[in-house]
Motif scaffolding. Structure first.
Motif, PDB file in Angstrom:
ATOM      1  N   ILE A 670     -15.701  45.512   8.059  1.00  0.00           N
ATOM      2  CA  ILE A 670     -15.043  45.990   9.275  1.00  0.00           C
ATOM      3  C   ILE A 670     -15.712  47.248   9.800  1.00  0.00           C
ATOM      4  O   ILE A 670     -15.616  47.582  10.964  1.00  0.00           O
ATOM      5  CB  ILE A 670     -13.543  46.237   9.037  1.00  0.00           C
ATOM      6  CG1 ILE A 670     -12.821  46.280  10.381  1.00  0.00           C
ATOM      7  CG2 ILE A 670     -13.292  47.518   8.247  1.00  0.00           C
ATOM      8  CD1 ILE A 670     -11.454  45.726  10.347  1.00  0.00           C
ATOM      9  N   ASN A 740      -7.300  57.442  22.062  1.00  0.00           N
ATOM     10  CA  ASN A 740      -7.676  56.089  21.678  1.00  0.00           C
ATOM     11  C   ASN A 740      -6.747  55.036  22.276  1.00  0.00           C
ATOM     12  O   ASN A 740      -7.149  53.907  22.518  1.00  0.00           O
ATOM     13  CB  ASN A 740      -7.726  55.970  20.152  1.00  0.00           C
ATOM     14  CG  ASN A 740      -8.515  54.766  19.709  1.00  0.00           C
ATOM     15  OD1 ASN A 740      -7.985  53.673  19.655  1.00  0.00           O
ATOM     16  ND2 ASN A 740      -9.800  54.950  19.433  1.00  0.00           N
ATOM     17  N   GLU A 741      -5.491  55.397  22.523  1.00  0.00           N
ATOM     18  CA  GLU A 741      -4.558  54.414  23.091  1.00  0.00           C
ATOM     19  C   GLU A 741      -5.030  53.966  24.468  1.00  0.00           C
ATOM     20  O   GLU A 741      -4.740  52.851  24.883  1.00  0.00           O
ATOM     21  CB  GLU A 741      -3.152  54.994  23.254  1.00  0.00           C
ATOM     22  CG  GLU A 741      -2.660  55.926  22.176  1.00  0.00           C
ATOM     23  CD  GLU A 741      -3.186  57.331  22.373  1.00  0.00           C
ATOM     24  OE1 GLU A 741      -4.179  57.645  21.686  1.00  0.00           O
ATOM     25  OE2 GLU A 741      -2.651  58.103  23.174  1.00  0.00           O
ATOM     26  N   GLY A 746      -8.564  50.797  19.714  1.00  0.00           N
ATOM     27  CA  GLY A 746      -7.501  50.653  18.731  1.00  0.00           C
ATOM     28  C   GLY A 746      -7.981  50.110  17.395  1.00  0.00           C
ATOM     29  O   GLY A 746      -9.160  50.160  17.072  1.00  0.00           O
ATOM     30  N   ASP A 747      -7.033  49.581  16.663  1.00  0.00           N
ATOM     31  CA  ASP A 747      -7.320  49.129  15.309  1.00  0.00           C
ATOM     32  C   ASP A 747      -8.015  47.777  15.338  1.00  0.00           C
ATOM     33  O   ASP A 747      -7.511  46.808  15.909  1.00  0.00           O
ATOM     34  CB  ASP A 747      -5.992  49.023  14.553  1.00  0.00           C
ATOM     35  CG  ASP A 747      -6.194  48.881  13.065  1.00  0.00           C
ATOM     36  OD1 ASP A 747      -7.270  48.410  12.666  1.00  0.00           O
ATOM     37  OD2 ASP A 747      -5.280  49.243  12.307  1.00  0.00           O
ATOM     38  N   LEU A 749      -8.325  45.673  13.099  1.00  0.00           N
ATOM     39  CA  LEU A 749      -7.612  44.613  12.382  1.00  0.00           C
ATOM     40  C   LEU A 749      -6.736  43.797  13.312  1.00  0.00           C
ATOM     41  O   LEU A 749      -6.407  42.661  13.029  1.00  0.00           O
ATOM     42  CB  LEU A 749      -6.719  45.235  11.299  1.00  0.00           C
ATOM     43  CG  LEU A 749      -7.426  45.855  10.119  1.00  0.00           C
ATOM     44  CD1 LEU A 749      -6.426  46.497   9.197  1.00  0.00           C
ATOM     45  CD2 LEU A 749      -8.201  44.793   9.384  1.00  0.00           C
ATOM     46  N   LEU A 750      -6.334  44.406  14.404  1.00  0.00           N
ATOM     47  CA  LEU A 750      -5.416  43.735  15.312  1.00  0.00           C
ATOM     48  C   LEU A 750      -6.135  43.010  16.431  1.00  0.00           C
ATOM     49  O   LEU A 750      -5.506  42.410  17.285  1.00  0.00           O
ATOM     50  CB  LEU A 750      -4.492  44.785  15.943  1.00  0.00           C
ATOM     51  CG  LEU A 750      -3.191  45.054  15.225  1.00  0.00           C
ATOM     52  CD1 LEU A 750      -2.554  46.301  15.775  1.00  0.00           C
ATOM     53  CD2 LEU A 750      -2.254  43.880  15.425  1.00  0.00           C
ATOM     54  N   HIS A 751      -7.439  43.080  16.428  1.00  0.00           N
ATOM     55  CA  HIS A 751      -8.157  42.586  17.601  1.00  0.00           C
ATOM     56  C   HIS A 751      -8.081  41.083  17.743  1.00  0.00           C
ATOM     57  O   HIS A 751      -8.175  40.333  16.783  1.00  0.00           O
ATOM     58  CB  HIS A 751      -9.614  43.033  17.545  1.00  0.00           C
ATOM     59  CG  HIS A 751      -9.787  44.438  18.005  1.00  0.00           C
ATOM     60  ND1 HIS A 751     -10.961  45.118  17.905  1.00  0.00           N
ATOM     61  CD2 HIS A 751      -8.908  45.282  18.572  1.00  0.00           C
ATOM     62  CE1 HIS A 751     -10.795  46.329  18.381  1.00  0.00           C
ATOM     63  NE2 HIS A 751      -9.561  46.453  18.791  1.00  0.00           N
ATOM     64  N   SER A 761      -5.121  43.845  21.785  1.00  0.00           N
ATOM     65  CA  SER A 761      -4.501  44.121  20.494  1.00  0.00           C
ATOM     66  C   SER A 761      -3.382  43.135  20.270  1.00  0.00           C
ATOM     67  O   SER A 761      -2.462  43.043  21.087  1.00  0.00           O
ATOM     68  CB  SER A 761      -3.946  45.537  20.463  1.00  0.00           C
ATOM     69  OG  SER A 761      -4.996  46.447  20.302  1.00  0.00           O
ATOM     70  N   GLY A 762      -3.446  42.404  19.190  1.00  0.00           N
ATOM     71  CA  GLY A 762      -2.349  41.508  18.831  1.00  0.00           C
ATOM     72  C   GLY A 762      -2.163  40.383  19.820  1.00  0.00           C
ATOM     73  O   GLY A 762      -3.099  39.685  20.184  1.00  0.00           O
ATOM     74  N   ARG A 768      -8.605  46.119  25.754  1.00  0.00           N
ATOM     75  CA  ARG A 768      -8.961  47.366  25.081  1.00  0.00           C
ATOM     76  C   ARG A 768     -10.407  47.696  25.390  1.00  0.00           C
ATOM     77  O   ARG A 768     -11.286  46.836  25.293  1.00  0.00           O
ATOM     78  CB  ARG A 768      -8.771  47.243  23.568  1.00  0.00           C
ATOM     79  CG  ARG A 768      -7.372  46.901  23.123  1.00  0.00           C
ATOM     80  CD  ARG A 768      -6.290  47.831  23.649  1.00  0.00           C
ATOM     81  NE  ARG A 768      -6.428  49.203  23.286  1.00  0.00           N
ATOM     82  CZ  ARG A 768      -5.709  49.809  22.340  1.00  0.00           C
ATOM     83  NH1 ARG A 768      -4.816  49.144  21.656  1.00  0.00           N
ATOM     84  NH2 ARG A 768      -5.874  51.073  22.093  1.00  0.00           N
ATOM     85  N   MET A 773     -10.953  52.091  16.462  1.00  0.00           N
ATOM     86  CA  MET A 773     -10.606  53.199  15.574  1.00  0.00           C
ATOM     87  C   MET A 773     -11.529  53.237  14.356  1.00  0.00           C
ATOM     88  O   MET A 773     -11.871  54.312  13.867  1.00  0.00           O
ATOM     89  CB  MET A 773      -9.161  52.992  15.137  1.00  0.00           C
ATOM     90  CG  MET A 773      -8.436  54.243  14.878  1.00  0.00           C
ATOM     91  SD  MET A 773      -8.391  55.279  16.318  1.00  0.00           S
ATOM     92  CE  MET A 773      -7.541  56.651  15.619  1.00  0.00           C
ATOM     93  N   GLN A 774     -11.896  52.069  13.873  1.00  0.00           N
ATOM     94  CA  GLN A 774     -12.722  52.040  12.665  1.00  0.00           C
ATOM     95  C   GLN A 774     -14.087  52.695  12.871  1.00  0.00           C
ATOM     96  O   GLN A 774     -14.768  53.002  11.900  1.00  0.00           O
ATOM     97  CB  GLN A 774     -12.923  50.597  12.194  1.00  0.00           C
ATOM     98  CG  GLN A 774     -11.859  50.113  11.240  1.00  0.00           C
ATOM     99  CD  GLN A 774     -10.601  49.656  11.943  1.00  0.00           C
ATOM    100  OE1 GLN A 774     -10.512  49.735  13.157  1.00  0.00           O
ATOM    101  NE2 GLN A 774      -9.630  49.185  11.194  1.00  0.00           N
ATOM    102  N   HIS A 777     -12.718  56.800  12.579  1.00  0.00           N
ATOM    103  CA  HIS A 777     -11.678  57.266  11.683  1.00  0.00           C
ATOM    104  C   HIS A 777     -11.874  56.551  10.358  1.00  0.00           C
ATOM    105  O   HIS A 777     -12.187  55.370  10.337  1.00  0.00           O
ATOM    106  CB  HIS A 777     -10.337  56.864  12.318  1.00  0.00           C
ATOM    107  CG  HIS A 777      -9.152  57.582  11.795  1.00  0.00           C
ATOM    108  ND1 HIS A 777      -8.623  57.307  10.572  1.00  0.00           N
ATOM    109  CD2 HIS A 777      -8.367  58.548  12.336  1.00  0.00           C
ATOM    110  CE1 HIS A 777      -7.558  58.074  10.386  1.00  0.00           C
ATOM    111  NE2 HIS A 777      -7.393  58.842  11.438  1.00  0.00           N
ATOM    112  N   GLY A 779      -9.553  56.208   8.027  1.00  0.00           N
ATOM    113  CA  GLY A 779      -8.281  55.816   7.440  1.00  0.00           C
ATOM    114  C   GLY A 779      -7.467  57.025   7.034  1.00  0.00           C
ATOM    115  O   GLY A 779      -6.253  56.943   6.887  1.00  0.00           O
TER     116      GLY A 779
END
Lengths: 844, 504
Positions: A670, A740-741, A746-747, A749-751, A761-762, A768, A773-774, A777, A779
């Motif tokens: 990721i 970031n919002e 975003g995250d 994992l949710l893409h 997202s989701g 987005r 974020m990865q 950031h 974590g």
């Protein structure tokens, strides 16, 4: 009706100036490229005429996001020592002149900033105001996203949006007559609300709705529209992208304008308004409308809303500048002896690390920083590809066109040409046609099975017949690292130089003219001069592009050159190396006064940025005379790669695993690499200034020696092109980190990939944009420290001022503090910061 | 924890081989009596259970391995692994369970584990809505299954599969017991429908994309199949309730067509995959309803791996779509008419066979035929050699078909012991034939509708597009309903876990 309305507009003083309000909304919207070739975009590009701080003030209200970090973050950096006391003092004393409210004393300032409130929720849209739990806001975001995705979809859905042919607004109006989604979601009057809306353009519809909502005469209506725009900012960037492409002569299939999505967004707010009104809750609506009476658009630019944040941010940037200028002062390196091998790298921050290690490993190597497309802005068509890749910075128009040819044909034509010196392209063309025929067959067969998988009923057949093949895929993907390890080190497939090569002889200029040897020589001379090696080329000149090899990564292209449309630099490097090795071109260059010795050989290579490997491309074409040199260079590269990896592990994060190589091939990865995380400065100076210092892979480096620059043409080029581009990258990282919002993806994992070109997202909602974020950031904390770019230039002050005065964009970026310009004094190498307006101050 | 997943693979591989060598058996691990009830905790080892246990553990291990890197740095990585392990273990014990009570217990446990994973981002209201919708549907399914278990116990006084199957084959059941069993069969079918997202219990599935991809992979490959397994496991019972089977045939066929049509209008990949799962589950249920349990099982198997891979590799879609290709075009009218006629003719012809088994196979193959022809129409403007292309496609299809038949045959042999011996309870049954033709008509209708969707002209086609595009508005309706009875607000959930974008 429109005439009547506009007539009224003329007489009515309090009415909203719609044109101005719309253009204000549109300025908020940057373009977004598809993920296939993502570009690091400065999200504030259309706001650059204003100062950073006034934009930050204004946007925070409508974006519900702050363009600075929370105060607690700065306090932490202060405790850690990353923000220096002297820098705070410096900023405080600067602000004394304009802001009487600023505490003069540092201790007082820090104490008071601890009490600062970071919250900024203001409910401007009707959907947010009437339901603070966010139900309407989320529903609307889903619905607008649904329409925008369907409208732009060209790949994902087999059954397309039936109204794709017209404009977005027309399509929405036609579809909404039958789409019951809002009705079932709870807004029972949604559809009735639009029965009376006449057939009209989005602008008139906006006026119509605003009038009915009794907002047309409120001073806050413009801000209201901006809030609506902000809530669908992601999809709006797709509209901007269409416009951007059209502006560059690449018309898209859709004719979409930003005002259309704004009108649609407003329509949903209007729907909620009607819903609430029919429920008899007029009191709430009155309260909501009266809130706009007090909002004066002009007041939003007031400077003191984020005064403390702003001071901290500036102090952070000043601290970095201070630290960097001290490093620069620590001494110039000696360059003697480094003339056998020159390696030209992209200015990318990741090059800094490997360059430093290469120079430390091998005393014969001189490295040079240069824009990573090597001055070859090429539109490139690979073999068996229908797509033309724009391998160039998006701010430039394509300069040349080239396509690939079969390697065998390439070698043959090269040898035949060497024999008789004529340009013989026939075997080349034959080979290409044969290939394209076979490729068409193959791609039809592949398409058949892909369609079998994607089609409605055929997907059942596909799963029955081929579903089990996924077991093999699953096992292979899971065990891939092991398999690859057994097979050893190889050039990643995307950079593969076997089979096909870019054909530099078939290059054409943008207007379709084939470039003959003199024309190519002319370009080559210009490029070498800008690189600064026209008179000192060594025995081996390696042009090192960069790219990152990742699999199963939607954001893979964001790890390539952020400026060059998410492409790697391998093709540009190969074209330039071939051109410069061409004897004919060399003869022509000599006629232009540039004598490249026959001993000099140009070689293309690619720097794989995840593993820090450097793969030499077309190595089989390097003559035997250079074989020994190349062999010893390979050894040095291996050592440097090893050292660079080790440093990366220590410096960046220990979350990453030790097996660097595996990351380039692991489908689960990721966070394959940190990309340009941490970037904060751009140094335009000879390499000797920076060779002895460790810049932690955070600095863009462009080689530049003002003493050898005729008429300062190269300086002008650097300030107008690479500086702007690095500014785009830097502000993308900045905005993705602080907000970031809104400006980040975003995250990861949710893409959920939408249209095969973007992510939501989701379940859906707004597109987005920016970086996930990865990338920023780990974590636990932000790895990227958001700072505006500090551009250090070693050049005479007069020339800098001349260029700034001559280019609006450069002036706006510097004067409005979108980036900092710092001059390295050519005399004493002291660093002076340019203040808005043109005064220089010593950073100490 | 990842290692424990591999231990599970070893274990299931072990019992798989044990079963190959020693044949089926039942092992009771724990035995206790409670209020005159003999409660057992046991493993039923046969061809069916060991194969599925192996599949689940392999998927679990692959997903676990993926998640090591994919959830790297995520503060909830451990949370994920804990629940992954729980679910894999629960589903393994579910397929291995030797009696109905243990089956129910494991069914509930896996549902609980999944619920926790659906709330991976409990701070996202959309995730909460999806999890709640799933809870409601799942509890309906649980109730149906519980009812079925009570009825079965009432009629045969045991929970053990061995004894149940032995009793019903002994032909000494009274009429009232037979009625009770028939009702139980309907409840089982209802429970399976709820678990395997059959229409109208499907709508929560496309909304579960508020979780990381590995969770989706696990759900779509490992858990959603539970309904299919339930039917196959209890097939010896179900063959005595033809009406329940016919109901399953129609529901399956309808769900398959519905899912397939909704799939081709989705603009994002994960929703597309979710509707694809709905369709494929429908296909599996359709096969179950036909009594073609081997086919259903193979389909379950193939689909699980296919879907797990599809979910885990969505990222590569971006680079894949760079490649050139031809887009699928709507089929021509001539093709539609011809194919429809062939499909229906085959079904009728198949139904006239004396063997119900053959009828089932022919029907199943017949409804697959439109798909083959569907994929042929594409917008090929470029020149290609028809001879080369069609020969190559034919060769590939032939090989695949041969392999498919071979595997099916092998599976049939392998599963002989685990599945009911008599799979043709309704030979020459006119009702059965009618149902098959009706199901065939559903597929043919789907074929026609897919053409309408792909080239919308008239008002009906556009209405149809909007309907499927919105997933039948089920999502908006159910969210609107939940919003009225139990609203989820961001404030309420602000303390719970959010994706780390919201935590600075």
């Amino acid at each position: 009706m429109s005439i009547e309305l506009s007539g009224k507009k003329m007489t009515d003083q309090s009415a909203l100036n719609l044109t101005a309000a719309l253009s204000e909304c549109e300025r908020m919207v940057p373009p977004t490229w598809p993920l296939q070739n993502s570009v690091a975009v400065n999200p504030f590009w259309y706001l650059r005429e204003r100062t950073f701080d006034s934009v930050a003030n204004r946007l925070s209200m409508v974006l519900h996001a702050r363009l600075y970090m929370p105060v607690a973050y700065y306090l932490r950096l202060y405790t850690k020592g990353d923000i220096r006391a002297t820098a705070i003092d410096c900023v405080l004393s600067e602000l004394q002149e304009t802001h009487a409210v600023v505490p003069t004393e540092r201790g007082d300032f820090i104490r008071r900033s601890q009490a600062q409130d970071d919250s900024l929720r203001t409910y401007l849209s009707c959907a947010e105001f009437v339901d603070p739990s966010g139900y309407w806001q989320r529903t609307i975001s889903q619905e607008v996203g649904k329409y925008a995705a369907a409208y732009f979809d060209e790949r994902q859905a087999l059954a397309r949006f039936p109204w794709q042919g017209g404009t977005f607004w027309e399509g929405w109006r036609a579809a909404i007559k039958r789409d019951r989604a809002m009705h079932y979601a709870g807004a029972r009057d949604f559809h009735n609300g639009f029965k009376e809306l006449p057939d009209c353009q989005p602008e008139q519809a906006i006026e119509w709705m605003l009038t009915r909502m009794r907002l047309w005469h409120t001073p806050g209506a413009a801000v209201y529209l901006q809030r609506l725009m902000a809530s669908v900012l992601g999809w709006a960037t797709q509209f901007r992208f269409q416009e951007w492409q059209a502006g560059r002569g690449i018309p898209g299939e859709r004719s979409a304008e930003i005002s259309e999505i704004l009108a649609v967004r407003l329509a949903y707010d209007y729907g909620v308004y009607l819903h609430i009104r029919n429920q008899g809750a007029d009191v709430i609506l009155e309260k909501w409308i009266s809130g706009f009476e007090s909002i004066e658009s002009e007041n939003l630019d007031r400077d003191d809303r984020f005064l403390y944040h702003r001071i901290w941010q500036k102090a952070l940037e000043y601290s970095t500048q201070l630290q960097l200028s001290r490093k620069l002062a620590s001494g110039t390196a000696d360059s003697t002896g480094r003339d056998t091998i020159q390696m030209v790298f992209c200015i990318d921050v990741r090059s800094e690390l490997i360059r430093r290690h290469l120079e430390q490993t091998d005393r014969r190597i001189q490295t040079i920083g240069f824009a990573g497309f090597f001055g070859v802005p090429v539109e490139y068509q690979a073999l068996n590809s229908g797509e033309v890749e724009h391998r160039l910075p998006v701010l430039l128009p394509p300069g040349v066109r080239a396509h690939a040819c079969h390697t065998r044909a390439h070698n043959r034509s090269a040898s035949s040409q060497a024999a008789n010196g004529s340009l013989n392209s026939d075997p080349d063309r034959n080979a290409r046609q044969q290939i394209s025929h076979r490729e068409t067959n193959e791609s039809f067969i592949r398409s058949f099975f892909r369609n079998l998988r994607k089609g409605a009923l055929s997907s059942f057949l596909y799963v029955e017949l081929f579903g089990l093949l996924s077991v093999e895929n699953l096992v292979r993907s899971t065990m891939l690292a092991l398999i690859r390890r057994l097979r050893g080190r190889r050039i990643p497939r995307r950079f593969d130089d076997r089979g096909s090569a870019p054909d530099h002889k078939s290059m054409r200029s943008a207007d379709g003219q084939i470039l003959d040897a003199p024309a190519r020589a002319e370009r080559a001379v210009a490029i070498l001069k800008h690189m600064g090696i026209h008179d000192c080329a060594g025995k081996l000149v390696m042009l090192v592009g960069h790219g990152s090899a990742t699999v199963n990564n939607a954001f893979g292209s964001a790890l390539d050159c952020g400026a060059c449309g998410g492409h790697a630099g391998d093709i540009n490097a190969r074209i330039l190396a071939d051109t410069l090795n061409d004897p004919e071109v060399r003869t022509q260059m000599r006629a232009r006064g540039i004598d490249i010795s026959d001993e000099t050989r140009f070689v293309a290579a690619i720097h794989e940025t995840i593993s820090d490997e450097i793969y030499i491309l077309d190595a089989q074409r390097v003559p035997a005379t250079h074989a020994d040199l190349l062999r010893s260079l390979r050894a040095s590269i291996r050592q440097a790669t090893h050292n660079a990896r080790r440093e990366r592990q220590v410096v960046v994060s220990d979350v990453l695993d030790r097996h660097v190589q595996r990351r380039t091939r692991n489908w689960a990865e990721i966070r394959p690499e940190w990309g340009l995380t941490g970037n904060n400065a751009f140094i335009v100076a000879p390499r000797a200034r920076t060779r002895n210092i460790n810049l932690n892979s955070r600095v863009f480096l462009h080689d530049y020696d003002w003493r050898r620059d005729e008429n300062f043409a190269t300086l002008e080029l650097i300030l107008t092109a690479p500086m702007v581009v690095t500014g785009w990258i830097n502000l993308q990282y900045y905005a993705s980190t602080v907000a970031n919002e809104v400006y980040g993806a975003g995250d990861k994992l949710l893409h959920n990939l939408v249209n095969e070109t973007g992510v939501v997202s989701g379940n859906g909602g707004d597109l987005r944009i920016g970086l996930p974020m990865q990338s920023l950031h780990d974590g636990r904390q932000f790895v990227h420290v958001p700072q505006r770019l500090s551009v250090f230039v070693e050049a005479p002050r007069g020339e800098l001022e001349r260029i700034i005065a001559g280019h609006d964009i450069v002036r706006q970026l510097i004067d409005n503090e979108w980036l900092y310009l710092l001059q390295i004094d050519p005399e004493d190498l002291r660093v002076h910061r340019r203040r808005p307006g043109g005064a220089y101050q010593d950073v100490e | 924890m990842h290692l424990m997943l591999w231990l599970l693979v070893l274990f299931s591989g072990g019992i798989f081989i044990w079963n190959l060598i020693n044949g089926p058996g039942t092992f009771t691990l724990l035995r206790f009596t409670f209020a005159q009830l003999n409660l057992h905790l046991g493993l039923r080892i046969d061809a069916l259970s060991t194969l599925l246990a192996l599949m689940i553990s392999l998927l679990g291990a692959a997903i676990g391995r993926y998640a090591i890197r994919h959830l790297d740095g995520d503060p909830r990585q451990v949370y994920f692994f804990r629940h992954l392990l729980l679910i894999v273990l629960a589903v393994m014990l579910f397929v291995l369970s030797s009696n109905l009570l243990m089956l129910l217990g494991m069914w509930l446990l896996s549902s609980y584990g999944l619920h926790r994973l659906l709330l991976y981002y409990s701070g996202r209201p959309a995730a909460v809505y999806a999890a709640r919708k799933k809870i409601i549907i799942s509890r309906l399914g649980d109730l149906a299954l519980l009812g079925a278990i009570i009825l079965i116990f009432q009629s045969v006084r045991t929970f053990e599969f061995n004894e149940i199957f032995a009793r019903i084959q002994s032909d000494t059941l009274s009429a009232s017991v037979q009625t009770m069993l028939a009702v139980a069969c309907f409840l089982i079918v209802a429970g399976a429908m709820a678990k395997s997202a059959q229409f109208p219990f499907h709508f929560w599935l496309p909304e579960t994309m508020e979780t990381p991809s590995p969770v989706s992979a696990l759900m779509h490959a490992g858990i959603i199949n539970a309904g299919g397994f339930l039917i196959i496991r209890l097939s010896p019972l179900l063959v005595y309730a033809p009406a329940a089977q016919m109901q399953l045939t129609l529901v399956g066929a309808f769900t398959a067509v519905y899912g397939a049509l909704a799939m081709i209008v989705q603009n994002d990949i994960k929703k597309k995959l979710a509707y694809s799962t709905i369709g494929q589950m429908g296909m599996m249920m359709f096969a179950c309803g036909l009594g073609a349990y081997t086919i259903a099982l193979f389909h379950l198997f193939a689909h699980s791996f296919y879907k797990a891979h599809a979910f885990l590799s969505t990222g590569s879609l971006v680079s894949e779509s760079r490649r050139v290709g031809f887009k699928l075009q709507p089929s021509s009218l001539f093709m539609l008419v011809t194919v429809s006629a062939i499909v229906l003719a085959l079904i009728v012809a198949g139904g006239s066979y004396q063997s119900g088994e053959w009828s089932a196979y022919v029907t199943y193959v017949a409804v697959l035929i439109p798909g083959l022809f569907m994929a042929f129409r594409s917008d090929s403007e470029l020149k290609y050699s028809r001879l080369v292309v069609f020969t190559s496609i034919a060769i590939v299809l032939f090989i695949a078909l041969a392999a498919y038949s071979g595997i099916e045959y092998g599976m049939g042999k392998y599963l002989q012991t685990a599945l009911p011996t008599d799979r043709s309870p309704d030979v020459g049954n006119v009702n059965r034939l009618l149902i098959n033709v009706l199901a065939g008509c559903l597929f043919v209708g789907g074929f026609w509708l897919s053409r309408l969707l792909m080239r919308p002209g008239g008002g009906f086609a556009r209405w149809l597009y909007l309907y499927f595009w919105n997933g039948g508005y089920a999502s908006q309706m159910s969210t609107g309903f939940l919003q009225r009875i139990a609203p989820v607000s961001e404030h309420r959930w602000s303390e719970t876990y959010m994706p780390f974008e919201s935590r600075q």
